[in-house]
Design a protein around this motif. Sequence first.
Motif, PDB file in Angstrom:
ATOM      1  N   ALA A  81      11.608   2.440 -13.864  1.00 19.29           N
ATOM      2  CA  ALA A  81      10.259   2.212 -12.886  1.00 19.29           C
ATOM      3  C   ALA A  81       9.443   3.378 -13.088  1.00 19.29           C
ATOM      4  N   PRO A  82       8.065   2.940 -12.831  1.00 21.83           N
ATOM      5  CA  PRO A  82       7.195   3.961 -12.797  1.00 21.83           C
ATOM      6  C   PRO A  82       7.403   5.408 -11.894  1.00 21.83           C
ATOM      7  N   ALA A 123      12.639  11.252 -12.642  1.00 21.85           N
ATOM      8  CA  ALA A 123      10.762  11.265 -12.451  1.00 21.85           C
ATOM      9  C   ALA A 123      10.508  12.199 -13.914  1.00 21.85           C
ATOM     10  N   ASN A 124      10.019  11.613 -14.743  1.00 21.19           N
ATOM     11  CA  ASN A 124       9.468  12.604 -16.018  1.00 21.19           C
ATOM     12  C   ASN A 124       8.094  12.807 -15.740  1.00 21.19           C
ATOM     13  N   ASP A 125       8.059  14.158 -15.425  1.00 21.27           N
ATOM     14  CA  ASP A 125       6.626  14.508 -14.967  1.00 21.27           C
ATOM     15  C   ASP A 125       6.036  15.251 -16.283  1.00 21.27           C
ATOM     16  N   THR A 126       6.707  15.176 -17.365  1.00 20.82           N
ATOM     17  CA  THR A 126       6.175  15.793 -18.618  1.00 20.82           C
ATOM     18  C   THR A 126       5.249  14.862 -19.362  1.00 20.82           C
ATOM     19  N   GLY A 150       5.429   9.852 -17.288  1.00 25.64           N
ATOM     20  CA  GLY A 150       4.611   9.566 -15.967  1.00 25.64           C
ATOM     21  C   GLY A 150       5.590   8.297 -15.601  1.00 25.64           C
ATOM     22  N   HIS A 151       6.742   7.947 -15.999  1.00 21.55           N
ATOM     23  CA  HIS A 151       7.751   6.954 -15.449  1.00 21.55           C
ATOM     24  C   HIS A 151       8.989   7.576 -14.971  1.00 21.55           C
ATOM     25  N   GLY A 152       9.584   6.768 -14.566  1.00 24.87           N
ATOM     26  CA  GLY A 152      10.840   7.053 -13.883  1.00 24.87           C
ATOM     27  C   GLY A 152      12.074   6.150 -14.136  1.00 24.87           C
ATOM     28  N   TYR A 153      13.246   6.427 -13.768  1.00 27.22           N
ATOM     29  CA  TYR A 153      14.444   5.683 -14.243  1.00 27.22           C
ATOM     30  C   TYR A 153      15.550   6.011 -12.888  1.00 27.22           C
ATOM     31  N   HIS A 154      15.832   4.845 -12.457  1.00 24.04           N
ATOM     32  CA  HIS A 154      16.893   5.004 -11.301  1.00 24.04           C
ATOM     33  C   HIS A 154      18.006   4.504 -12.094  1.00 24.04           C
ATOM     34  N   GLN A 155      19.386   5.858 -11.487  1.00 25.10           N
ATOM     35  CA  GLN A 155      20.770   5.428 -12.181  1.00 25.10           C
ATOM     36  C   GLN A 155      21.581   5.478 -11.136  1.00 25.10           C
ATOM     37  N   ASP A 156      22.536   4.405 -10.870  1.00 23.39           N
ATOM     38  CA  ASP A 156      23.767   4.536  -9.822  1.00 23.39           C
ATOM     39  C   ASP A 156      24.987   5.522 -10.615  1.00 23.39           C
ATOM     40  N   THR A 157      25.333   6.309  -9.869  1.00 18.37           N
ATOM     41  CA  THR A 157      26.239   7.288 -10.569  1.00 18.37           C
ATOM     42  C   THR A 157      27.449   7.662  -9.480  1.00 18.37           C
ATOM     43  N   TYR A 158      28.186   8.790  -9.707  1.00 18.61           N
ATOM     44  CA  TYR A 158      29.069   9.176  -8.814  1.00 18.61           C
ATOM     45  C   TYR A 158      28.694  10.696  -8.729  1.00 18.61           C
ATOM     46  N   ALA A 159      29.154  11.138  -7.562  1.00 20.43           N
ATOM     47  CA  ALA A 159      29.069  12.615  -7.126  1.00 20.43           C
ATOM     48  C   ALA A 159      29.592  13.519  -8.168  1.00 20.43           C
ATOM     49  N   GLY A 160      29.201  14.428  -8.655  1.00 20.62           N
ATOM     50  CA  GLY A 160      29.764  15.515  -9.790  1.00 20.62           C
ATOM     51  C   GLY A 160      29.464  14.740 -10.968  1.00 20.62           C
ATOM     52  N   HIS A 161      29.002  13.574 -11.413  1.00 16.20           N
ATOM     53  CA  HIS A 161      28.616  13.474 -12.817  1.00 16.20           C
ATOM     54  C   HIS A 161      27.450  14.486 -13.224  1.00 16.20           C
ATOM     55  N   ALA A 178      25.031  15.126 -10.071  1.00 12.74           N
ATOM     56  CA  ALA A 178      24.830  14.428  -9.050  1.00 12.74           C
ATOM     57  C   ALA A 178      25.683  14.663  -7.813  1.00 12.74           C
ATOM     58  N   GLU A 179      24.866  14.633  -6.578  1.00 18.96           N
ATOM     59  CA  GLU A 179      25.628  14.894  -5.317  1.00 18.96           C
ATOM     60  C   GLU A 179      26.018  13.566  -4.376  1.00 18.96           C
ATOM     61  N   GLU A 180      26.604  13.944  -3.368  1.00  9.99           N
ATOM     62  CA  GLU A 180      26.853  12.830  -2.580  1.00  9.99           C
ATOM     63  C   GLU A 180      25.831  11.776  -1.976  1.00  9.99           C
ATOM     64  N   THR A 181      24.850  12.639  -1.624  1.00  9.61           N
ATOM     65  CA  THR A 181      23.422  11.759  -1.236  1.00  9.61           C
ATOM     66  C   THR A 181      22.573  11.407  -2.290  1.00  9.61           C
ATOM     67  N   PRO A 182      21.957  10.465  -2.259  1.00  3.32           N
ATOM     68  CA  PRO A 182      20.905  10.229  -3.418  1.00  3.32           C
ATOM     69  C   PRO A 182      20.079  11.332  -4.047  1.00  3.32           C
ATOM     70  N   GLY A 183      19.744  11.336  -4.876  1.00  2.62           N
ATOM     71  CA  GLY A 183      19.059  12.484  -5.336  1.00  2.62           C
ATOM     72  C   GLY A 183      17.782  12.090  -6.198  1.00  2.62           C
ATOM     73  N   LEU A 184      16.618  13.184  -6.216  1.00  2.00           N
ATOM     74  CA  LEU A 184      15.596  13.085  -6.946  1.00  2.00           C
ATOM     75  C   LEU A 184      15.632  14.091  -8.029  1.00  2.00           C
ATOM     76  N   ALA A 185      15.625  13.654  -9.323  1.00  2.00           N
ATOM     77  CA  ALA A 185      15.643  14.728 -10.423  1.00  2.00           C
ATOM     78  C   ALA A 185      14.222  14.593 -11.079  1.00  2.00           C
ATOM     79  N   GLU A 186      13.563  15.582 -10.759  1.00  2.00           N
ATOM     80  CA  GLU A 186      12.253  15.665 -11.471  1.00  2.00           C
ATOM     81  C   GLU A 186      12.282  16.646 -12.677  1.00  2.00           C
ATOM     82  N   ILE A 187      11.778  16.264 -13.713  1.00  2.00           N
ATOM     83  CA  ILE A 187      11.787  16.442 -14.949  1.00  2.00           C
ATOM     84  C   ILE A 187      10.345  17.056 -15.237  1.00  2.00           C
ATOM     85  N   GLU A 188      10.215  18.507 -15.505  1.00  2.00           N
ATOM     86  CA  GLU A 188       8.921  19.187 -15.507  1.00  2.00           C
ATOM     87  C   GLU A 188       8.976  20.008 -17.008  1.00  2.00           C
TER      88      GLU A 188
END
Length: 188
Positions: A81-82, A123-126, A150-161, A178-188
Amino acid sequence: MSEKLPQAYQPPPSAPADASEPSLVPPDDPTPVPDDPAPVAPRRRSRTGLLVAFGLVLLAGAVVWAIARPAPERAPRSTSAPAAAAPAAATTPVQRLDALPGSAERTRRWRFTEGAPTSIYFANDTDQKVTVHRLAGDEERIRYAEIEPGHGYHQDTYAGHIWVIAGPGGEAVAVFQAEETPGLAEIE
């Protein structure tokens, strides 16, 4: 020796349906006409009908089995998704994940664990396309997706990956865990 020939079939006499119809029995025939028609033998079902009924029973059983069986285990799903449409967490807060430098992929000793199910939104901010990889237990990359600038990508995973983000040439630009709570990974 006299040979008897079989007699030709003669249908049984029947009474007229109503009094205005002529009788089918010749007037000189001494055979009495019964008042009640002869009982009719029950119809035999055709094999085709039995096969169709059997097929319907099998189909109904298959439908019941398909509904009643447990759902198969599914691999984590992913969507693209964007970047502006960051993940909307209804009940779980999203935390920003720390970006480790790309060199951490090869220099750090990773402890590979698989904890609770979670998710990451990349989130690809590059200004260049990047590729998302998961680092397997043998420290080999498993390619998951490409993200346009400028786009993003949602990925289901497991904590520790461990997730490695690679640039167009394949070099690691960032590493996220990845952590136990959902995370936002901003790629800068």
